[in-house]
Scaffold this motif. Sequence first.
Motif, mmCIF file in Angstrom:
data_model
loop_
_atom_site.group_PDB
_atom_site.id
_atom_site.type_symbol
_atom_site.label_atom_id
_atom_site.label_comp_id
_atom_site.label_asym_id
_atom_site.label_seq_id
_atom_site.Cartn_x
_atom_site.Cartn_y
_atom_site.Cartn_z
ATOM 1 N N LEU A 97 36.179 116.376 87.454
ATOM 2 C CA LEU A 97 35.571 115.296 88.227
ATOM 3 C C LEU A 97 35.025 115.817 89.546
ATOM 4 C CD1 LEU A 97 34.897 112.330 88.695
ATOM 5 C CD2 LEU A 97 37.203 111.992 89.595
ATOM 6 N N LEU A 98 35.780 116.694 90.210
ATOM 7 C CA LEU A 98 35.315 117.268 91.476
ATOM 8 C C LEU A 98 34.027 118.060 91.278
ATOM 9 C CD1 LEU A 98 38.657 118.473 93.091
ATOM 10 C CD2 LEU A 98 37.217 116.588 93.873
ATOM 11 N N ILE A 99 33.970 118.883 90.222
ATOM 12 C CA ILE A 99 32.766 119.664 89.942
ATOM 13 C C ILE A 99 31.592 118.742 89.651
ATOM 14 C CG2 ILE A 99 31.697 121.232 88.267
ATOM 15 C CD1 ILE A 99 34.451 122.600 88.017
ATOM 16 N N ASP A 100 31.835 117.702 88.858
ATOM 17 C CA ASP A 100 30.764 116.773 88.505
ATOM 18 C C ASP A 100 30.233 116.040 89.737
ATOM 19 O OD1 ASP A 100 29.081 115.335 86.640
ATOM 20 O OD2 ASP A 100 30.412 113.616 86.916
ATOM 21 N N LEU A 101 31.124 115.564 90.584
ATOM 22 C CA LEU A 101 30.708 114.859 91.797
ATOM 23 C C LEU A 101 29.988 115.798 92.767
ATOM 24 C CD1 LEU A 101 33.835 112.609 92.438
ATOM 25 C CD2 LEU A 101 31.541 111.822 91.806
ATOM 26 N N HIS A 102 30.444 117.042 92.849
ATOM 27 C CA HIS A 102 29.779 117.999 93.741
ATOM 28 C C HIS A 102 28.380 118.315 93.224
ATOM 29 C CE1 HIS A 102 30.651 121.558 96.666
ATOM 30 N NE2 HIS A 102 29.652 120.794 97.058
ATOM 31 N N ARG A 103 28.246 118.507 91.925
ATOM 32 C CA ARG A 103 26.925 118.747 91.341
ATOM 33 C C ARG A 103 25.986 117.578 91.622
ATOM 34 N NH1 ARG A 103 25.146 116.543 87.064
ATOM 35 N NH2 ARG A 103 27.195 116.060 86.203
ATOM 36 N N LYS A 104 26.483 116.378 91.429
ATOM 37 C CA LYS A 104 25.669 115.196 91.691
ATOM 38 C C LYS A 104 25.317 115.078 93.177
ATOM 39 C CE LYS A 104 26.960 112.103 87.856
ATOM 40 N NZ LYS A 104 27.462 113.092 86.896
ATOM 41 N N SER A 105 26.241 115.491 94.050
ATOM 42 C CA SER A 105 25.969 115.473 95.491
ATOM 43 C C SER A 105 24.823 116.416 95.832
ATOM 44 C CB SER A 105 27.222 115.874 96.276
ATOM 45 O OG SER A 105 28.267 114.948 96.086
ATOM 46 N N LEU A 106 24.822 117.599 95.232
ATOM 47 C CA LEU A 106 23.741 118.552 95.454
ATOM 48 C C LEU A 106 22.407 117.973 94.989
ATOM 49 C CD1 LEU A 106 25.687 121.698 94.294
ATOM 50 C CD2 LEU A 106 24.522 121.548 96.482
ATOM 51 N N THR A 107 22.419 117.325 93.833
ATOM 52 C CA THR A 107 21.183 116.727 93.307
ATOM 53 C C THR A 107 20.655 115.647 94.241
ATOM 54 O OG1 THR A 107 21.845 117.182 91.019
ATOM 55 C CG2 THR A 107 20.170 115.493 91.356
ATOM 56 N N VAL A 108 21.551 114.785 94.731
ATOM 57 C CA VAL A 108 21.144 113.700 95.637
ATOM 58 C C VAL A 108 20.536 114.268 96.914
ATOM 59 C CG1 VAL A 108 22.037 111.897 97.166
ATOM 60 C CG2 VAL A 108 22.699 111.938 94.763
ATOM 61 N N MET A 109 21.196 115.255 97.505
ATOM 62 C CA MET A 109 20.682 115.831 98.752
ATOM 63 C C MET A 109 19.361 116.557 98.524
ATOM 64 S SD MET A 109 22.686 115.219 101.433
ATOM 65 C CE MET A 109 22.851 116.568 102.599
ATOM 66 N N ARG A 110 19.218 117.228 97.395
ATOM 67 C CA ARG A 110 17.956 117.905 97.094
ATOM 68 C C ARG A 110 16.826 116.896 96.935
ATOM 69 N NH1 ARG A 110 19.674 122.954 93.135
ATOM 70 N NH2 ARG A 110 19.773 124.488 94.808
ATOM 71 N N GLU A 111 17.113 115.771 96.271
ATOM 72 C CA GLU A 111 16.083 114.749 96.109
ATOM 73 C C GLU A 111 15.685 114.151 97.461
ATOM 74 O OE1 GLU A 111 14.449 114.419 93.558
ATOM 75 O OE2 GLU A 111 15.710 115.340 92.043
ATOM 76 N N LYS A 112 16.664 113.923 98.330
ATOM 77 C CA LYS A 112 16.350 113.427 99.672
ATOM 78 C C LYS A 112 15.449 114.407 100.405
ATOM 79 C CE LYS A 112 19.424 111.623 102.408
ATOM 80 N NZ LYS A 112 18.829 110.325 102.731
ATOM 81 N N LEU A 113 15.753 115.693 100.260
ATOM 82 C CA LEU A 113 14.970 116.728 100.931
ATOM 83 C C LEU A 113 13.560 116.794 100.373
ATOM 84 C CD1 LEU A 113 15.292 118.940 103.080
ATOM 85 C CD2 LEU A 113 15.899 120.513 101.248
ATOM 86 N N ARG A 114 13.444 116.739 99.063
ATOM 87 C CA ARG A 114 12.123 116.780 98.436
ATOM 88 C C ARG A 114 11.265 115.609 98.889
ATOM 89 N NH1 ARG A 114 14.786 118.290 92.771
ATOM 90 N NH2 ARG A 114 14.455 120.535 92.773
ATOM 91 N N LEU A 115 11.862 114.427 98.900
ATOM 92 C CA LEU A 115 11.113 113.241 99.312
ATOM 93 C C LEU A 115 10.742 113.305 100.787
ATOM 94 C CD1 LEU A 115 13.227 110.632 97.346
ATOM 95 C CD2 LEU A 115 10.828 111.186 96.903
#
Length: 242
Positions: free
Chosen positions: A152-170
């Motif tokens: 669960l920790l790995i999954d949430l961390h991966r999703k956190s990276l994706t969210v922050m990357r999308e914020k950065l891209r936008l």
Amino acid sequence: MEIGAYQDAQFGQERTQERSEGSAGSMADLFPKLVAMQRLCGSTAFAVLSVHAHTLLKPGKIECTTQSPGSQEFVSPFLKLNTEFLLSHLCSSPCPVIFMPENAQAMDSSPACIVRNQAVTETSLAFPVQLGTLGNGFVMFFDARAMLSNDLLIDLHRKSLTVMREKLRLAFGMTTGSENLNDREIECLQLVGNGMKSEAIGEQLNLSVHTVNAYLGSATTKLNAVNRIQAIAKAIRLGIIA
């Protein structure tokens, strides 16, 4: 789980997930992703924190850029107690942090950093994200009540990276061309960013120097950059390479 193995699992799953999901169309598209993550860890509130590193001109600071309704009662007291620790942790470790009450039971062999504090009354999760200039921060979940397994920790961390990357891209207006960078173009950009020359990259990837330069040239064009240096800087800002 060792930190190195944790990083391999975290970033490997994140890259696969990003390819399958694609990019968010707007900032509003990210909110449902955070809500889904909030449900996974059974938390009461979430917040995305932007970290500005300490420089000679400005002290390090943390500010909340996105948060769930009602999260302010968690965010302000938490940052008042833990800002210095979070700034230090972001510079020293890629691992998530679990803030727990002193009498709470911790996981065995957890890849996370466990912080116990008598002032803490609920369990909170902080997932560090390090994406270069203007792209560093934490995704936080407060009052988390789910069983916190390693998966669960790995999954949430991966999703956190994706969210922050999308914020950065936008935030930086990622172009259509940059979305189409292939694996070899990204690899070559990353290795150049690590200080390697085309000859060394060719040896490592078993490619000719001409082919390496071709990949770097096409990546530079797709990123709408004038040279490799600008392409690398833009790729870092957009979270394409580290």
